[in-house]
Scaffold this motif. Structure first.
Motif, PDB file in Angstrom:
ATOM      1  N   GLN A 194       0.827  -1.083  -0.011  1.00  0.00           N
ATOM      2  CA  GLN A 194      -0.124   0.190  -0.231  1.00  0.00           C
ATOM      3  C   GLN A 194       0.767   1.143   0.072  1.00  0.00           C
ATOM      4  OE1 GLN A 194      -2.987   0.237  -0.724  1.00  0.00           O
ATOM      5  NE2 GLN A 194      -4.031  -1.765  -0.003  1.00  0.00           N
ATOM      6  N   SER A 232      -5.618 -10.372   6.825  1.00  0.00           N
ATOM      7  CA  SER A 232      -5.289 -11.081   5.538  1.00  0.00           C
ATOM      8  C   SER A 232      -4.291 -10.288   4.523  1.00  0.00           C
ATOM      9  CB  SER A 232      -6.716 -11.256   4.951  1.00  0.00           C
ATOM     10  OG  SER A 232      -7.106  -9.803   4.539  1.00  0.00           O
ATOM     11  N   GLY A 235      -1.101  -7.417   3.805  1.00  0.00           N
ATOM     12  CA  GLY A 235       0.338  -7.676   3.989  1.00  0.00           C
ATOM     13  C   GLY A 235       0.893  -7.431   5.267  1.00  0.00           C
ATOM     14  N   VAL A 236       0.756  -6.450   6.024  1.00  0.00           N
ATOM     15  CA  VAL A 236       1.187  -6.283   7.457  1.00  0.00           C
ATOM     16  C   VAL A 236       0.590  -7.315   8.343  1.00  0.00           C
ATOM     17  CG1 VAL A 236       1.756  -4.830   9.217  1.00  0.00           C
ATOM     18  CG2 VAL A 236       1.636  -3.882   7.099  1.00  0.00           C
ATOM     19  N   SER A 269     -12.049 -10.440   5.801  1.00  0.00           N
ATOM     20  CA  SER A 269     -13.427 -10.606   5.226  1.00  0.00           C
ATOM     21  C   SER A 269     -13.345 -12.020   4.832  1.00  0.00           C
ATOM     22  CB  SER A 269     -13.394 -10.200   3.774  1.00  0.00           C
ATOM     23  OG  SER A 269     -12.608 -10.294   2.966  1.00  0.00           O
ATOM     24  N   LYS A 314     -11.573 -14.768   3.115  1.00  0.00           N
ATOM     25  CA  LYS A 314     -10.097 -14.886   3.516  1.00  0.00           C
ATOM     26  C   LYS A 314      -9.874 -15.668   4.793  1.00  0.00           C
ATOM     27  CE  LYS A 314      -9.108 -10.784   0.765  1.00  0.00           C
ATOM     28  NZ  LYS A 314      -8.634  -9.426   0.789  1.00  0.00           N
ATOM     29  N   HIS A 373     -15.455  -9.416   9.096  1.00  0.00           N
ATOM     30  CA  HIS A 373     -15.925  -8.120   9.645  1.00  0.00           C
ATOM     31  C   HIS A 373     -16.963  -7.772   8.669  1.00  0.00           C
ATOM     32  CE1 HIS A 373     -14.111  -6.332   5.745  1.00  0.00           C
ATOM     33  NE2 HIS A 373     -13.015  -7.142   5.830  1.00  0.00           N
ATOM     34  N   ARG A 383     -11.953   1.659  12.003  1.00  0.00           N
ATOM     35  CA  ARG A 383     -12.492   1.916  13.126  1.00  0.00           C
ATOM     36  C   ARG A 383     -12.151   3.265  13.860  1.00  0.00           C
ATOM     37  NH1 ARG A 383     -11.476  -3.021  11.711  1.00  0.00           N
ATOM     38  NH2 ARG A 383     -13.311  -4.462  11.463  1.00  0.00           N
ATOM     39  N   VAL A 397      -1.419   0.847  12.722  1.00  0.00           N
ATOM     40  CA  VAL A 397      -0.549   0.870  11.443  1.00  0.00           C
ATOM     41  C   VAL A 397      -1.084   1.809  10.327  1.00  0.00           C
ATOM     42  CG1 VAL A 397       0.635  -0.613   9.680  1.00  0.00           C
ATOM     43  CG2 VAL A 397       0.453  -1.331  12.135  1.00  0.00           C
ATOM     44  N   GLY A 446      -4.560   2.293   7.276  1.00  0.00           N
ATOM     45  CA  GLY A 446      -5.976   1.667   6.890  1.00  0.00           C
ATOM     46  C   GLY A 446      -6.331   2.680   5.754  1.00  0.00           C
ATOM     47  N   GLU A 447      -6.899   1.948   4.801  1.00  0.00           N
ATOM     48  CA  GLU A 447      -7.161   2.483   3.507  1.00  0.00           C
ATOM     49  C   GLU A 447      -8.721   3.353   3.741  1.00  0.00           C
ATOM     50  OE1 GLU A 447      -4.672   3.081   0.934  1.00  0.00           O
ATOM     51  OE2 GLU A 447      -3.600   2.268   2.458  1.00  0.00           O
ATOM     52  N   PRO A 488       3.031   4.012  14.810  1.00  0.00           N
ATOM     53  CA  PRO A 488       4.385   4.104  14.503  1.00  0.00           C
ATOM     54  C   PRO A 488       4.598   4.388  12.980  1.00  0.00           C
ATOM     55  CG  PRO A 488       3.830   1.885  14.972  1.00  0.00           C
ATOM     56  CD  PRO A 488       2.708   2.749  15.435  1.00  0.00           C
ATOM     57  N   SER A 502       7.037   3.016  10.227  1.00  0.00           N
ATOM     58  CA  SER A 502       8.243   1.962  10.190  1.00  0.00           C
ATOM     59  C   SER A 502       9.331   2.360   9.273  1.00  0.00           C
ATOM     60  CB  SER A 502       7.581   0.493   9.862  1.00  0.00           C
ATOM     61  OG  SER A 502       7.147   0.657   8.674  1.00  0.00           O
TER      62      SER A 502
HETATM   63  N1  LIG Z   1       2.803   3.081   9.606  1.00  0.00           N
HETATM   64  C1  LIG Z   1       3.534   2.469   8.735  1.00  0.00           C
HETATM   65  O1  LIG Z   1       4.702   2.597   8.609  1.00  0.00           O
HETATM   66  C2  LIG Z   1       2.866   1.592   7.722  1.00  0.00           C
HETATM   67  C3  LIG Z   1       3.592   0.654   7.050  1.00  0.00           C
HETATM   68  C4  LIG Z   1       3.070  -0.234   6.149  1.00  0.00           C
HETATM   69  C5  LIG Z   1       1.605  -0.131   5.933  1.00  0.00           C
HETATM   70  N2  LIG Z   1       1.051   1.219   6.452  1.00  0.00           N
HETATM   71  C6  LIG Z   1      -0.394   1.116   6.186  1.00  0.00           C
HETATM   72  O2  LIG Z   1      -1.110   0.170   6.722  1.00  0.00           O
HETATM   73  C7  LIG Z   1      -2.254  -0.153   5.913  1.00  0.00           C
HETATM   74  C8  LIG Z   1      -2.056  -1.853   5.710  1.00  0.00           C
HETATM   75  O3  LIG Z   1      -1.186  -1.937   4.687  1.00  0.00           O
HETATM   76  P1  LIG Z   1      -1.189  -3.622   4.214  1.00  0.00           P
HETATM   77  O4  LIG Z   1      -0.060  -3.264   3.312  1.00  0.00           O
HETATM   78  O5  LIG Z   1      -1.103  -4.565   5.106  1.00  0.00           O
HETATM   79  O6  LIG Z   1      -2.575  -3.399   3.114  1.00  0.00           O
HETATM   80  P2  LIG Z   1      -3.353  -4.458   2.690  1.00  0.00           P
HETATM   81  O7  LIG Z   1      -2.312  -5.791   2.177  1.00  0.00           O
HETATM   82  O8  LIG Z   1      -4.282  -4.036   1.578  1.00  0.00           O
HETATM   83  O9  LIG Z   1      -4.079  -5.134   4.000  1.00  0.00           O
HETATM   84  C9  LIG Z   1      -5.071  -4.612   4.512  1.00  0.00           C
HETATM   85  C10 LIG Z   1      -6.089  -5.676   4.706  1.00  0.00           C
HETATM   86  O10 LIG Z   1      -7.285  -5.013   5.610  1.00  0.00           O
HETATM   87  C11 LIG Z   1      -8.481  -5.892   5.326  1.00  0.00           C
HETATM   88  N3  LIG Z   1      -9.612  -4.985   5.812  1.00  0.00           N
HETATM   89  C12 LIG Z   1     -10.081  -4.102   4.927  1.00  0.00           C
HETATM   90  N4  LIG Z   1     -11.325  -3.878   5.520  1.00  0.00           N
HETATM   91  C13 LIG Z   1     -11.526  -4.443   6.940  1.00  0.00           C
HETATM   92  C14 LIG Z   1     -12.307  -4.120   7.926  1.00  0.00           C
HETATM   93  N5  LIG Z   1     -13.251  -3.312   8.073  1.00  0.00           N
HETATM   94  N6  LIG Z   1     -11.843  -4.770   8.996  1.00  0.00           N
HETATM   95  C15 LIG Z   1     -10.665  -5.638   8.931  1.00  0.00           C
HETATM   96  N7  LIG Z   1      -9.945  -5.830   8.019  1.00  0.00           N
HETATM   97  C16 LIG Z   1     -10.268  -5.121   6.917  1.00  0.00           C
HETATM   98  C17 LIG Z   1      -8.441  -6.039   3.833  1.00  0.00           C
HETATM   99  O11 LIG Z   1      -8.938  -7.154   3.252  1.00  0.00           O
HETATM  100  P3  LIG Z   1     -10.185  -7.903   3.545  1.00  0.00           P
HETATM  101  O12 LIG Z   1     -11.125  -7.022   4.412  1.00  0.00           O
HETATM  102  O13 LIG Z   1     -10.937  -8.593   2.314  1.00  0.00           O
HETATM  103  O14 LIG Z   1      -9.863  -9.187   4.559  1.00  0.00           O
HETATM  104  C18 LIG Z   1      -6.896  -6.095   3.577  1.00  0.00           C
HETATM  105  O15 LIG Z   1      -6.497  -7.517   3.421  1.00  0.00           O
HETATM  106  C19 LIG Z   1      -2.378   0.510   4.692  1.00  0.00           C
HETATM  107  O16 LIG Z   1      -2.863   1.692   5.167  1.00  0.00           O
HETATM  108  C20 LIG Z   1      -0.791   1.058   4.641  1.00  0.00           C
HETATM  109  O17 LIG Z   1      -0.559   2.262   3.950  1.00  0.00           O
HETATM  110  C21 LIG Z   1       1.741   1.843   7.378  1.00  0.00           C
END
Ligand SMILES: NC(=O)c1ccc[n+]([C@@H]2O[C@H](COP(=O)([O-])OP(=O)(O)OC[C@H]3O[C@@H](n4cnc5c(N)ncnc54)[C@H](OP(=O)(O)O)[C@@H]3O)[C@@H](O)[C@H]2O)c1
Length: 315
Positions: A41, A151, A153-154, A174, A177, A192, A211, A229, A231-232, A261, A263
């Protein structure tokens, strides 16, 4: 060399492969012949210029860096001045600049040797998501851990690392998954789309769903820890950073620990992650590998919410 380039923000119809000049490794850097590059992301934000506030740092009208990509795995091609510990031919993983290309620069303190047990594609899926998950759970895992976005990446690394550190883990994703999240070791899975998680947790790792802070705090034990971390879907300009701001302002006033944080991937954390892999406690959940030419498809799969774990490009 061939590289994915962009001259505007966006994905569809914007990313293309072009011949570009080879980069030179600077002081403290190595040049890596990229065999695979991770897609996450964070890269999607840089490619699309969203949330808009990010453009102040990365280019207002178009991205200053034409070649996207950070996570990489490959072979050291050249070693810059002042670099110790790496030689031409070493197989490495870590974070570089412009990884969606045949060659990319990387700081020597942001890469480590690739373990033989990981393919290049798997290795490229590890650095940013894995280190983010490690930093979220390390030192905070109690008896019960809740991973929101289990489900993704993180989240898929956070589930496994929390299990490896001895917690009982509930993953939220979801429904389609759920089997995947169980296969990562989650003890319980909440869909969810059907229900919200309940109960009290020593650690809540929030990577999806946006949330509100008060709902997240209700899921914590009185001295529990919340790690936001990301959330989109939080808004075009600020990406919903209000939650993080709220957590920062509130945490000095409450007994719970509320953190958000950013990272930074460094060699020490990468070594720790590789240790989990080598002990068989962490596997790389690779959803799909696309060739460089299909960077657009990889990013669209990610933004479409279809990925189980991680997506990479192979070069
Ligand atoms: N702070 C930092 O340094 C840092 C580092 C890395 C990433 N991030 C951010 O962290 C977020 C996650 O990154 P990622 O790469 O892991 O993204 P990702 O691969 O898109 O994973 C996010 C997951 O959340 C699930 N999701 C969506 N709605 C949800 C809900 N209502 N409840 C629970 N789960 C739900 C999604 O799939 P399903 O709902 O289909 O299961 C998806 O698998 C992004 O916004 C990214 O920008 C921040």
């Amino acid at each position: 060399m061939r590289a994915v380039v962009q001259d505007a923000y966006g994905i569809a119809g914007v990313l293309r492969v072009e011949e570009v000049p080879e980069p030179e490794p600077g002081e403290g850097e190595v040049l890596v012949r990229v065999r695979a590059a991770g897609v996450d992301q964070g890269v999607r934000h840089l490619v699309t210029g969203e949330p808009g506030v990010a453009r102040l740092a990365i280019g207002v009208r178009r991205p200053r860096n034409r070649v996207p990509g950070a996570d990489l795995a490959g072979v050291v091609e050249r070693v810059g001045g002042g670099v110790r510990g790496f030689a031409v031919g070493d197989e490495v993983l870590g974070v570089g600049r412009g990884a969606f290309a045949e060659l990319a620069r990387a700081s020597a303190d942001r890469i480590v040797r690739k373990p033989a047990s990981l393919s290049f594609a798997e290795a490229a899926a590890l650095p940013i998501s894995g280190v983010t998950a490690l930093q979220a759970v390390r030192g905070r895992v109690g008896e019960r851990v809740l991973v929101l976005g289990a489900s993704g990446g993180v989240g898929s690394y956070a589930v496994q690392l929390a299990k490896a550190l001895g917690a009982r883990v509930t993953g939220v994703c979801s429904g389609g998954k759920a089997g995947f999240v169980r296969s990562l070791g989650a003890d319980e899975v909440v869909d969810h789309r059907e229900a919200e998680p309940t109960g009290r947790y020593d650690l809540v790792v929030d990577t999806g769903g946006r949330r509100p802070l008060r709902a997240l705090r209700r899921l914590l034990t009185p001295r529990g820890a919340l790690v936001i971390v990301g959330g989109e879907g939080g808004g075009a300009w600020f990406g919903g950073l209000q939650r993080q701001l709220g957590a920062l302002l509130l945490t000095p006033l409450v007994r719970q620990s509320l953190t958000c944080p950013v990272s930074l991937v460094g060699a020490e954390d990468l070594h720790q992650l590789v240790g989990f892999v080598e002990r068989g406690q962490l596997r790389v959940p690779l959803d799909r590998a696309y060739p460089l030419e299909r960077a657009e498809d990889a990013l669209l799969r990610l933004s479409g919410g279809r990925v189980l774990g991680k997506v990479v490009l192979t070069v």
